[in-house]
Design a protein around this motif. Structure first.
Motif, PDB file in Angstrom:
ATOM      1  N   TYR A  91      -1.969   4.003   2.331  1.00  0.00           N
ATOM      2  CA  TYR A  91      -1.210   3.972   1.093  1.00  0.00           C
ATOM      3  C   TYR A  91       0.209   3.467   1.345  1.00  0.00           C
ATOM      4  CZ  TYR A  91       0.918   5.293  -3.276  1.00  0.00           C
ATOM      5  OH  TYR A  91       1.583   5.247  -4.467  1.00  0.00           O
ATOM      6  N   TYR A  92       0.830   3.996   2.388  1.00  0.00           N
ATOM      7  CA  TYR A  92       2.181   3.578   2.750  1.00  0.00           C
ATOM      8  C   TYR A  92       2.210   2.081   3.044  1.00  0.00           C
ATOM      9  CZ  TYR A  92       6.337   2.831   5.511  1.00  0.00           C
ATOM     10  OH  TYR A  92       7.495   2.317   5.995  1.00  0.00           O
ATOM     11  N   LEU A  93       1.250   1.618   3.822  1.00  0.00           N
ATOM     12  CA  LEU A  93       1.172   0.203   4.175  1.00  0.00           C
ATOM     13  C   LEU A  93       1.008  -0.665   2.928  1.00  0.00           C
ATOM     14  CD1 LEU A  93       1.071  -1.753   6.585  1.00  0.00           C
ATOM     15  CD2 LEU A  93      -1.397  -1.406   6.632  1.00  0.00           C
ATOM     16  N   ALA A  94       0.147  -0.248   2.022  1.00  0.00           N
ATOM     17  CA  ALA A  94      -0.073  -1.007   0.790  1.00  0.00           C
ATOM     18  C   ALA A  94       1.181  -1.002  -0.085  1.00  0.00           C
ATOM     19  CB  ALA A  94      -1.256  -0.430   0.024  1.00  0.00           C
ATOM     20  N   ALA A  95       1.793   0.160  -0.267  1.00  0.00           N
ATOM     21  CA  ALA A  95       2.954   0.273  -1.160  1.00  0.00           C
ATOM     22  C   ALA A  95       4.176  -0.465  -0.626  1.00  0.00           C
ATOM     23  CB  ALA A  95       3.286   1.736  -1.395  1.00  0.00           C
ATOM     24  N   THR A  96       4.359  -0.500   0.678  1.00  0.00           N
ATOM     25  CA  THR A  96       5.527  -1.192   1.230  1.00  0.00           C
ATOM     26  C   THR A  96       5.324  -2.696   1.292  1.00  0.00           C
ATOM     27  OG1 THR A  96       4.759  -0.791   3.494  1.00  0.00           O
ATOM     28  CG2 THR A  96       6.396   0.743   2.589  1.00  0.00           C
ATOM     29  N   ASN A  97       4.102  -3.166   1.134  1.00  0.00           N
ATOM     30  CA  ASN A  97       3.831  -4.597   1.199  1.00  0.00           C
ATOM     31  C   ASN A  97       3.483  -5.211  -0.155  1.00  0.00           C
ATOM     32  OD1 ASN A  97       3.939  -5.549   4.106  1.00  0.00           O
ATOM     33  ND2 ASN A  97       2.808  -3.632   4.250  1.00  0.00           N
ATOM     34  N   LEU A  98       3.716  -4.481  -1.238  1.00  0.00           N
ATOM     35  CA  LEU A  98       3.491  -5.038  -2.566  1.00  0.00           C
ATOM     36  C   LEU A  98       4.431  -6.216  -2.806  1.00  0.00           C
ATOM     37  CD1 LEU A  98       3.250  -1.805  -4.727  1.00  0.00           C
ATOM     38  CD2 LEU A  98       1.425  -3.437  -4.321  1.00  0.00           C
ATOM     39  N   VAL A 107      10.808   3.264  -3.744  1.00  0.00           N
ATOM     40  CA  VAL A 107      11.263   4.004  -2.562  1.00  0.00           C
ATOM     41  C   VAL A 107      11.175   5.500  -2.815  1.00  0.00           C
ATOM     42  CG1 VAL A 107      13.263   4.505  -1.108  1.00  0.00           C
ATOM     43  CG2 VAL A 107      12.695   2.151  -1.670  1.00  0.00           C
ATOM     44  N   LYS A 108      11.600   5.938  -4.003  1.00  0.00           N
ATOM     45  CA  LYS A 108      11.510   7.361  -4.338  1.00  0.00           C
ATOM     46  C   LYS A 108      10.055   7.823  -4.258  1.00  0.00           C
ATOM     47  CE  LYS A 108      12.431  10.788  -7.856  1.00  0.00           C
ATOM     48  NZ  LYS A 108      12.832  11.053  -9.224  1.00  0.00           N
ATOM     49  N   HIS A 109       9.161   7.026  -4.776  1.00  0.00           N
ATOM     50  CA  HIS A 109       7.733   7.347  -4.741  1.00  0.00           C
ATOM     51  C   HIS A 109       7.250   7.472  -3.288  1.00  0.00           C
ATOM     52  CE1 HIS A 109       3.618   7.469  -6.109  1.00  0.00           C
ATOM     53  NE2 HIS A 109       3.332   6.471  -5.307  1.00  0.00           N
ATOM     54  N   LEU A 110       7.667   6.554  -2.427  1.00  0.00           N
ATOM     55  CA  LEU A 110       7.278   6.622  -1.014  1.00  0.00           C
ATOM     56  C   LEU A 110       7.835   7.862  -0.332  1.00  0.00           C
ATOM     57  CD1 LEU A 110       7.577   2.878  -0.023  1.00  0.00           C
ATOM     58  CD2 LEU A 110       5.492   4.246  -0.053  1.00  0.00           C
ATOM     59  N   HIS A 111       9.039   8.260  -0.704  1.00  0.00           N
ATOM     60  CA  HIS A 111       9.589   9.503  -0.148  1.00  0.00           C
ATOM     61  C   HIS A 111       8.767  10.714  -0.601  1.00  0.00           C
ATOM     62  CE1 HIS A 111      13.126   8.373   2.155  1.00  0.00           C
ATOM     63  NE2 HIS A 111      13.280   7.385   1.298  1.00  0.00           N
ATOM     64  N   ASN A 112       8.298  10.701  -1.841  1.00  0.00           N
ATOM     65  CA  ASN A 112       7.424  11.785  -2.314  1.00  0.00           C
ATOM     66  C   ASN A 112       6.126  11.828  -1.513  1.00  0.00           C
ATOM     67  OD1 ASN A 112       9.234  12.632  -4.255  1.00  0.00           O
ATOM     68  ND2 ASN A 112       8.346  11.367  -5.859  1.00  0.00           N
ATOM     69  N   VAL A 113       5.556  10.670  -1.241  1.00  0.00           N
ATOM     70  CA  VAL A 113       4.337  10.595  -0.426  1.00  0.00           C
ATOM     71  C   VAL A 113       4.621  11.120   0.983  1.00  0.00           C
ATOM     72  CG1 VAL A 113       2.686   8.994   0.639  1.00  0.00           C
ATOM     73  CG2 VAL A 113       3.278   8.756  -1.769  1.00  0.00           C
ATOM     74  N   SER A 114       5.761  10.750   1.532  1.00  0.00           N
ATOM     75  CA  SER A 114       6.144  11.204   2.865  1.00  0.00           C
ATOM     76  C   SER A 114       6.288  12.725   2.917  1.00  0.00           C
ATOM     77  CB  SER A 114       7.458  10.532   3.274  1.00  0.00           C
ATOM     78  OG  SER A 114       7.870  10.964   4.533  1.00  0.00           O
ATOM     79  N   ARG A 115       6.902  13.304   1.879  1.00  0.00           N
ATOM     80  CA  ARG A 115       7.036  14.776   1.823  1.00  0.00           C
ATOM     81  C   ARG A 115       5.667  15.441   1.722  1.00  0.00           C
ATOM     82  NH1 ARG A 115      11.704  13.840  -1.128  1.00  0.00           N
ATOM     83  NH2 ARG A 115      10.727  14.140  -3.133  1.00  0.00           N
ATOM     84  N   ARG A 116       4.752  14.833   0.931  1.00  0.00           N
ATOM     85  CA  ARG A 116       3.408  15.403   0.803  1.00  0.00           C
ATOM     86  C   ARG A 116       2.693  15.372   2.153  1.00  0.00           C
ATOM     87  NH1 ARG A 116      -0.419  16.618  -3.250  1.00  0.00           N
ATOM     88  NH2 ARG A 116       1.461  17.073  -4.404  1.00  0.00           N
ATOM     89  N   TYR A 117       2.879  14.289   2.907  1.00  0.00           N
ATOM     90  CA  TYR A 117       2.289  14.184   4.250  1.00  0.00           C
ATOM     91  C   TYR A 117       2.800  15.322   5.131  1.00  0.00           C
ATOM     92  CZ  TYR A 117       0.904  12.173   8.741  1.00  0.00           C
ATOM     93  OH  TYR A 117       0.342  11.972   9.973  1.00  0.00           O
ATOM     94  N   LYS A 118       4.121  15.548   5.105  1.00  0.00           N
ATOM     95  CA  LYS A 118       4.708  16.604   5.942  1.00  0.00           C
ATOM     96  C   LYS A 118       4.197  17.979   5.523  1.00  0.00           C
ATOM     97  CE  LYS A 118       8.886  18.109   8.108  1.00  0.00           C
ATOM     98  NZ  LYS A 118      10.194  17.653   8.545  1.00  0.00           N
TER      99      LYS A 118
END
Length: 186
Positions: A91-98, A107-118
């Motif tokens: 997901y991270y790879l796809a979202a950062t390469n859109l 970026v805010k959305h990716l930080h939310n995904v990162s927090r969910r991962y942690k």
């Protein structure tokens, strides 16, 4: 009624990369070829034709949720409770390469995904969550910092935790102009 296609792009090893819906399959595949970073991984595309757009869209949505293609961003964030580490990384790879520049909202959305991962795995996402390009201007008021970005939006965050922020809706917020300037625009 015109034809609508639900298509699936597969890697050589059979891994489902992407599911999409379109009314012009050839044009859409050409678009993927020219504008997506993942398309070169594709070795096979399978498509089914439907006479009803609503049905095709419903089948595409269901396929994304049920089949978990590696690089569909749309429809994947709604339920991360069963995601594996690989799902988060894909997901991270796809979202950062859109296509397009990395916006503060993305970026805010990716930080939310990162927090969910942690929260899920007890460790940081093994990828750096980027920030969008800044135009150089940074302002400060109390415990808050505001960065201005090249698209004119502002990112306001609490010191000590830059992942706690929200992009502004307006590129020119009157009250930020009263904050102390700590870096001039370039």
């Amino acid at each position: 009624m015109s034809a609508h296609y639900v298509y699936r792009a597969f890697e050589e090893n059979g891994t489902l990369l992407y599911v999409g819906e379109t009314n012009n399959l050839v044009s859409r595949l050409k678009n993927h070829h020219h504008s997506t970073w993942w398309f070169p991984l594709t070795s096979k595309v399978v498509a089914k034709v439907y006479q009803d757009k609503a049905l095709a869209v419903a089948l595409e949505t269901a396929a994304i949720k049920q089949e978990s293609p590696r690089f569909n961003v749309k429809g994947r964030y709604s339920d991360t409770s069963k995601w594996t580490r690989q799902n988060f990384l894909d997901y991270y790879l796809a979202a950062t390469n859109l296509p397009g520049h990395l916006t503060p909202a993305r970026v805010k959305h990716l930080h939310n995904v990162s927090r969910r991962y942690k929260t899920t795995f007890g460790e940081d996402l093994p990828a750096t969550v980027p920030y969008p390009p800044r135009d150089g201007e940074r302002r400060r008021r109390g415990n808050f910092t505001a960065d201005k970005f090249v698209d004119g939006s502002w990112l306001i965050y609490l010191d000590g935790d830059p992942s706690l922020y929200a992009p502004s809706a307006s590129p020119d917020i009157e009250w930020i102009s009263h904050w102390d300037v700590i870096e001039e625009a370039s």
